[in-house]
Design a protein around this motif. Sequence first.
Motif, PDB file in Angstrom:
ATOM      1  N   THR A 179       0.710  -1.218  -0.185  1.00  0.00           N
ATOM      2  CA  THR A 179       0.105   0.076  -0.589  1.00  0.00           C
ATOM      3  C   THR A 179       0.727   1.060   0.233  1.00  0.00           C
ATOM      4  O   THR A 179       0.588   2.213  -0.786  1.00  0.00           O
ATOM      5  CB  THR A 179      -1.291   0.233   1.429  1.00  0.00           C
TER       6      THR A 179
ATOM      7  N   LYS B 176      -0.698  11.417  -4.514  1.00  0.00           N
ATOM      8  CA  LYS B 176      -1.375  10.054  -5.333  1.00  0.00           C
ATOM      9  C   LYS B 176      -1.089  10.006  -6.564  1.00  0.00           C
ATOM     10  O   LYS B 176      -1.022   8.758  -6.271  1.00  0.00           O
ATOM     11  CB  LYS B 176      -2.455  11.273  -6.060  1.00  0.00           C
TER      12      LYS B 176
ATOM     13  N   LEU C 162      -3.266   6.097  -5.759  1.00  0.00           N
ATOM     14  CA  LEU C 162      -4.487   5.366  -4.750  1.00  0.00           C
ATOM     15  C   LEU C 162      -5.165   7.016  -4.795  1.00  0.00           C
ATOM     16  O   LEU C 162      -4.587   8.065  -5.290  1.00  0.00           O
ATOM     17  CB  LEU C 162      -3.859   5.372  -3.379  1.00  0.00           C
TER      18      LEU C 162
ATOM     19  N   ASP D 106      -9.372   2.965  -0.965  1.00  0.00           N
ATOM     20  CA  ASP D 106      -8.457   3.286  -1.203  1.00  0.00           C
ATOM     21  C   ASP D 106      -7.807   4.280   0.179  1.00  0.00           C
ATOM     22  O   ASP D 106      -6.631   3.940   1.297  1.00  0.00           O
ATOM     23  CB  ASP D 106      -7.169   4.138  -1.605  1.00  0.00           C
TER      24      ASP D 106
ATOM     25  N   LYS E 261      -7.512   1.199   3.045  1.00  0.00           N
ATOM     26  CA  LYS E 261      -6.447   0.390   2.999  1.00  0.00           C
ATOM     27  C   LYS E 261      -5.028   1.117   3.824  1.00  0.00           C
ATOM     28  O   LYS E 261      -4.334   0.923   4.336  1.00  0.00           O
ATOM     29  CB  LYS E 261      -5.810  -0.067   1.711  1.00  0.00           C
TER      30      LYS E 261
END
Length: 622
Positions: A542, A593, A598, A605, A608
């Motif tokens: 992530t 971003k 994401l 998102d 996460k």
Amino acid sequence: MPADIEAMERKAKRLEALLSTTKMLNSTLETDFILKTLIEETLRLLDAGDAAILFLLNSTTNLLEVRSYTGFDREIENVRLRPGESMTGITFARKTPMLFQTAAEIQKAQSTLTRESQELSDRVLGRIPAKLKSSICCPLIYRDECIGVIVVDNFKKDYLFTGEDLELLQAISNQATIAIMNAINYEKDMKMMKKMEQYNRIIKEQHSRYRHSTIIHNRLTNMVLKGCTLQDIAGEISLLMGKSIIVYDAFLNIKAHSFSDDDHAGDYLINRDSFSDRIMDTAPWEYRDENTGLSMVMNPIVVSEDILGWIGVVGERLPYKEMDKITVERGRTILALEFLKQNEIQEIEQRLKGDFLDNLLADQDRDYVKRCAENYGYDFSKNYCIAVMELYERGSDIDRGEVLTRHNFVRRKNIFFIISRIVLKLFPGSITINKGGCMISILEMPEDGNNKSIKDAITHMVEAVVFEMSAYYSDFEIYTGVGRQFSDLFRLKSSYDDAMKALRILGKLQKKRPVLFFDELEIKKFLFSNNPAELKEFAYETLGRLINYENSSREEFLNTLKYYIRSNGNWSLTRDKLHIHGNTLNYRLNRIKEILGLDLDDYSDRLKIQIAFEILDLLDAI
């Protein structure tokens, strides 16, 4: 016939001179004067004499030392002779007068010198011994013991010493010995008298100190027995010393004071941060504030090497006068008893509070618990929560529960004092209990506080405790677990259990922090049940591209993202928290971003990212 008459007249004159010399020698008891007179009169009476020396035996070194002389340079004072060496030593050893009239006799006697003495003689006397024509040596005999030797030397060719000269010198030496011993014994008696006077003075001073000490001890002890306070004791010490006195606790907080002038207690508040390196000194030390000009001597109140408090004597300097020293010592003893008494009272209170807590946790005897709660000022209309603080020695394993329980009584009391003082200052109405190596606080919640402000206040309290602890006990660490709020007293156990669970999870965190709230643990408890390797893999999938971002903006981007996610995507709150311009925040969010790929506006998102940060918080991966 005329020759006989001349000899008789000469003998009469010598006897007259001898009597005069004897009278002069016995006219004083000053040893130096007697020795000087003896040498001078001997040369005056012996026509052939050119120089004279008086040796006396040093009983400590067993060497003959020069005590008086005439006709020689000052270097002669360095001569030291052993009994049996040289003309002087031989005379001393034989205890009989000796006349050396030829060079051969002189040479034979001088040949007995040791190598060391010969070198010293050569260095000091040079060629003087070679110039000697004759010499008379006469022992000074006292009670069959030789105490020294008179030596008279002749350097003239045309006039040598005779038997008459030897007889005269022997007569002089007999009288001189008596005078010398009288003077020596007199000096010994005088020294003994001075010593006795000194001993008597010391005894009187010791008696005076003992009497003064006893009076002070009795006065202060009676005050304690009558229930006097620290303030009363400080006043009595101030009266006895005529000085302003301030009594501090172990952390330099003023507990009592008594001033002999117009001073004020506020002028003597000590900056504790400036003395963290002196706070454990067990010897008196001088304090001086260069800004205010304040000066005083700080005297620790010590029991078994533990400092209970301090007596500050204002305007004093070390060393003390003897009576002031006694007063301070007795004052320290009595104040130590008073501090110990207060500590014992606190210990009893802690045991009672511990029983109160045990009954609460066991949910037993509710009527007794309610009565205790009322005595401790528990307000049943307010909300409370439990905070449990545990102490650890640096390097110990918090996860394994290696709680500090072996530190001594006074240190444990001092640590409790720090915590309870700060808790009461920030949360009035709270109760703190020292139990099982833990400090348990029942915190009274402010009526107007929301959840966030209360958490901030508790965090500030813990940080204040950690900061003050670091000044005095830098070898300790402190961690705090905080339970959920409750209003029903008998819900205290649930909040306590919450706090202990928070502490256990805090022990498992790789990135330690001083405080953890139970209501923050729901996600963490769930995450802990998963495989650490899988958790780390998820976090790096992530956030890995941002974590590994090789740019100076990496930390700024991570910090910005963390604030943005934890503020639930609140743009304004994030900008204000980070103290940055709105355009700067927009730029950072857009770059984040791009780097992560994401959408920060997408719920999935954001979730996460939030879970990834929780994992990193647990694993200390950043």
